[in-house]
Motif scaffolding. Structure first.
Motif, mmCIF file in Angstrom:
data_model
loop_
_atom_site.group_PDB
_atom_site.id
_atom_site.type_symbol
_atom_site.label_atom_id
_atom_site.label_comp_id
_atom_site.label_asym_id
_atom_site.label_seq_id
_atom_site.Cartn_x
_atom_site.Cartn_y
_atom_site.Cartn_z
ATOM 1 N N TYR A 25 -5.713 0.169 5.673
ATOM 2 C CA TYR A 25 -4.175 0.542 5.464
ATOM 3 C C TYR A 25 -4.329 1.758 4.533
ATOM 4 N N ALA A 26 -4.940 1.670 3.318
ATOM 5 C CA ALA A 26 -4.907 2.790 2.711
ATOM 6 C C ALA A 26 -5.319 3.926 2.975
ATOM 7 N N LYS A 27 -6.372 4.071 3.829
ATOM 8 C CA LYS A 27 -6.933 5.266 4.983
ATOM 9 C C LYS A 27 -6.005 5.779 5.734
ATOM 10 N N MET A 28 -5.259 4.777 6.465
ATOM 11 C CA MET A 28 -4.557 5.111 7.507
ATOM 12 C C MET A 28 -3.210 5.739 7.027
ATOM 13 N N TYR A 29 -2.453 5.123 5.962
ATOM 14 C CA TYR A 29 -1.286 5.832 5.609
ATOM 15 C C TYR A 29 -1.519 7.109 4.624
ATOM 16 N N ALA A 30 -2.918 7.369 3.977
ATOM 17 C CA ALA A 30 -3.156 8.487 3.328
ATOM 18 C C ALA A 30 -3.826 9.774 3.873
ATOM 19 N N ARG A 31 -4.300 9.355 5.047
ATOM 20 C CA ARG A 31 -5.375 10.308 5.598
ATOM 21 C C ARG A 31 -4.447 11.846 5.982
ATOM 22 N N ASP A 32 -3.135 11.783 6.095
ATOM 23 C CA ASP A 32 -2.513 12.743 6.475
ATOM 24 C C ASP A 32 -2.134 13.966 5.199
ATOM 25 N N ILE A 33 -2.466 13.171 4.026
ATOM 26 C CA ILE A 33 -2.134 13.909 2.767
ATOM 27 C C ILE A 33 -3.002 14.986 2.564
ATOM 28 N N PRO A 34 -2.568 16.356 2.435
ATOM 29 C CA PRO A 34 -3.610 17.446 2.292
ATOM 30 C C PRO A 34 -4.431 17.249 1.038
ATOM 31 N N GLY A 35 -5.733 17.301 1.306
ATOM 32 C CA GLY A 35 -6.705 17.244 -0.037
ATOM 33 C C GLY A 35 -6.963 15.860 -0.459
ATOM 34 N N VAL A 36 -6.489 14.818 0.223
ATOM 35 C CA VAL A 36 -6.703 13.577 -0.161
ATOM 36 C C VAL A 36 -8.319 13.334 0.116
ATOM 37 N N ARG A 37 -8.927 12.462 -0.605
ATOM 38 C CA ARG A 37 -10.377 12.192 -0.654
ATOM 39 C C ARG A 37 -10.452 10.736 -0.760
ATOM 40 N N PHE A 38 -11.429 10.189 0.159
ATOM 41 C CA PHE A 38 -11.941 8.570 0.106
ATOM 42 C C PHE A 38 -13.151 8.337 -0.184
ATOM 43 N N MET A 42 -10.441 -7.371 -0.450
ATOM 44 C CA MET A 42 -9.683 -6.472 -0.520
ATOM 45 C C MET A 42 -10.031 -5.522 0.248
ATOM 46 N N LYS A 43 -11.349 -5.197 0.484
ATOM 47 C CA LYS A 43 -11.906 -4.287 1.537
ATOM 48 C C LYS A 43 -11.441 -4.445 3.059
ATOM 49 N N VAL A 99 0.776 -1.351 -0.078
ATOM 50 C CA VAL A 99 -0.099 -0.091 -0.131
ATOM 51 C C VAL A 99 0.958 1.450 -0.048
ATOM 52 N N ASN A 100 2.077 1.236 0.808
ATOM 53 C CA ASN A 100 2.657 2.406 0.944
ATOM 54 C C ASN A 100 3.515 2.583 -0.423
ATOM 55 N N ARG A 109 -11.704 3.554 -3.275
ATOM 56 C CA ARG A 109 -10.816 4.596 -4.100
ATOM 57 C C ARG A 109 -10.289 5.470 -3.276
ATOM 58 N N VAL A 110 -8.868 5.919 -3.501
ATOM 59 C CA VAL A 110 -8.336 7.164 -2.968
ATOM 60 C C VAL A 110 -8.105 8.207 -4.086
ATOM 61 N N ASP A 111 -8.373 9.423 -4.004
ATOM 62 C CA ASP A 111 -8.028 10.262 -4.700
ATOM 63 C C ASP A 111 -7.123 11.240 -4.338
ATOM 64 N N LEU A 112 -5.940 11.609 -4.901
ATOM 65 C CA LEU A 112 -4.980 12.405 -4.467
ATOM 66 C C LEU A 112 -4.838 13.664 -5.009
#
Length: 396
Positions: free
Chosen positions: A37-50, A30-31, A3-4, A56-59
């Motif tokens: 994991y995807a939400k945990m590692y991406a949540r601190d990215i500014p402007g990220v949407r789940f 997969m869910k 995921v990382n 789906r993770v939108d960056l």
């Protein structure tokens, strides 16, 4: 880790509208496995949407990472990908990567910024995942790594042993030690072949023209006939350079196969039943083979368990040609004893199935090879008068 890697690749990708995916056997799996994991590692990215419904993770740079299932492979056709992770590859359809994912990656491939795919999972025998791992091991532009619980130190050290005490040894080895053969409960040659693989003795083994080739047969009557081709080297080392098996063919067919191989032959070894006379002709197959130009030597008849023990020991000093012996090696891996659930033990008699022919021929090889050129050990006394000559028998 996977995921990382996807997140890092998605953030740094300079292409317009980058697309990345993590694909598993099922959407639901997969869910459960990767979405948190995807939400945990991406949540601190500014402007990220789940997007929960689409996993789906939108960056912010327009990149997307989506979790997908392969239970309906055709639903993935037509997508494009800059990078992908195939999770639990052993449980996915064999056609999904070459027919669907590989073309999706090709759409975006660039020599300066190539696309990529990671294949991860637990071994489950010799399937497409195993073939892929073998391919990656032999190519410099691939990375192939194995993480065994006994080597990584991840997790409490007593867990594998505790779990292993509650289950058959082979599945425990599969889950914790990444064994490619451990998923076959009761595998008779599993440990020996696994060690051969780890030691690099299943590799490319070319035919040595300075040594004769011995053959070892299991003759089928209305069934499969299996032949191993070996070369014995000084010091007891044995090169297994070829294997052949066919069904419902007569001796002329196998004589033709031997001729086409183009080897310089030494001894041809067959089991005792080659002397059984056929009702139609009154001739034994040994006599028929003589007429066709093959002088068989009869392997001494030993109890099956003694032959299996000799066969296990033989594997330990053999080098196998990976490509020519692929079918035979797979049969040896599948040769097993059935498990008795009520008695909680394996039956003494091996299961007789498609794998038995190669295994029986290998047993005969283990009995014959010690007394051949370059072999070790004492020759069985029964071999002393094994040269067959029908003319001598007729005079007698």
């Amino acid at each position: 880790m996977a995921v990382n890697h996807l997140l890092r690749a998605a953030i740094m990708c300079q292409r317009p509208n980058p697309r990345f995916a993590m694909i598993g056997p099922t959407y639901r799996q997969m869910k459960q496995v990767a979405w948190d994991y995807a939400k945990m590692y991406a949540r601190d990215i500014p402007g990220v949407r789940f997007h929960e419904t689409e996993l789906r993770v939108d960056l912010p740079n327009g990149a997307r990472i989506q979790l997908l299932g392969s239970e309906q492979p055709d639903s993935l056709r037509g997508i494009y990908l800059d990078g992908c992770v195939m999770d639990e590859m052993a449980q996915q359809p064999e056609s999904i990567f070459p027919e669907i994912i590989r073309p999706a990656l090709s759409d975006r491939n660039d020599p300066d910024v190539p696309t990529f795919c990671y294949f991860i999972g637990t071994p489950q025998g010799h399937n497409a995942f195993y073939d892929l791992f073998e391919q990656a091991t032999d190519q410099d532009d691939w990375l192939a790594v194995t993480y065994k619980a006994s080597e990584t130190g991840i997790g409490p050290p007593d867990v594998p042993a505790a779990v292993g005490a509650m289950m058959i040894e082979e599945p425990s080895l599969q889950e914790f030690e990444c064994s490619w053969v451990a998923n076959i409960p009761g595998a008779i040659f599993g440990k020996e072949l696994h060690k051969s693989l780890e030691d690099g003795r299943i590799t490319e083994v070319p035919y040595d023209r300075t040594l004769k080739v011995d053959t070892h047969w299991d003759l089928g009557i209305g069934d499969s006939t299996a032949i191993w081709f070996t070369q014995s080297l000084p010091g007891g080392r044995v090169h297994v350079i070829d294997y052949y098996e066919a069904r419902n063919e007569g001796l002329p067919h196998y004589v033709e196969i031997l001729s086409k191989r183009g080897y310089l032959y030494g001894e041809h070894n067959a089991p005792h039943d080659i002397d059984v006379r056929e009702l139609g002709t009154g001739k034994s197959r040994r006599e028929t083979a003589w007429d066709l130009g093959i002088n068989f030597r009869v392997v001494p008849r030993l109890p099956v368990e003694d032959g299996i023990h000799a066969a296990q020991l033989l594997i330990e000093r053999c080098w196998f040609d990976r490509d020519n012996c692929k079918a035979g090696l797979e049969a040896l891996r599948q040769y097993h004893r059935a498990y008795n659930e009520r008695l909680r033990t394996f039956r003494a008699t091996p299961v007789h199935d498609w794998a038995s022919h190669a295994a029986d021929a290998w047993r005969y090889a283990a009995i014959a090879i010690p007394r051949q050129r370059g072999g070790t050990g004492q020759a069985p006394q029964a071999f002393a008068e094994m040269d067959y000559n029908p003319f001598e028998q007729a005079i007698a």
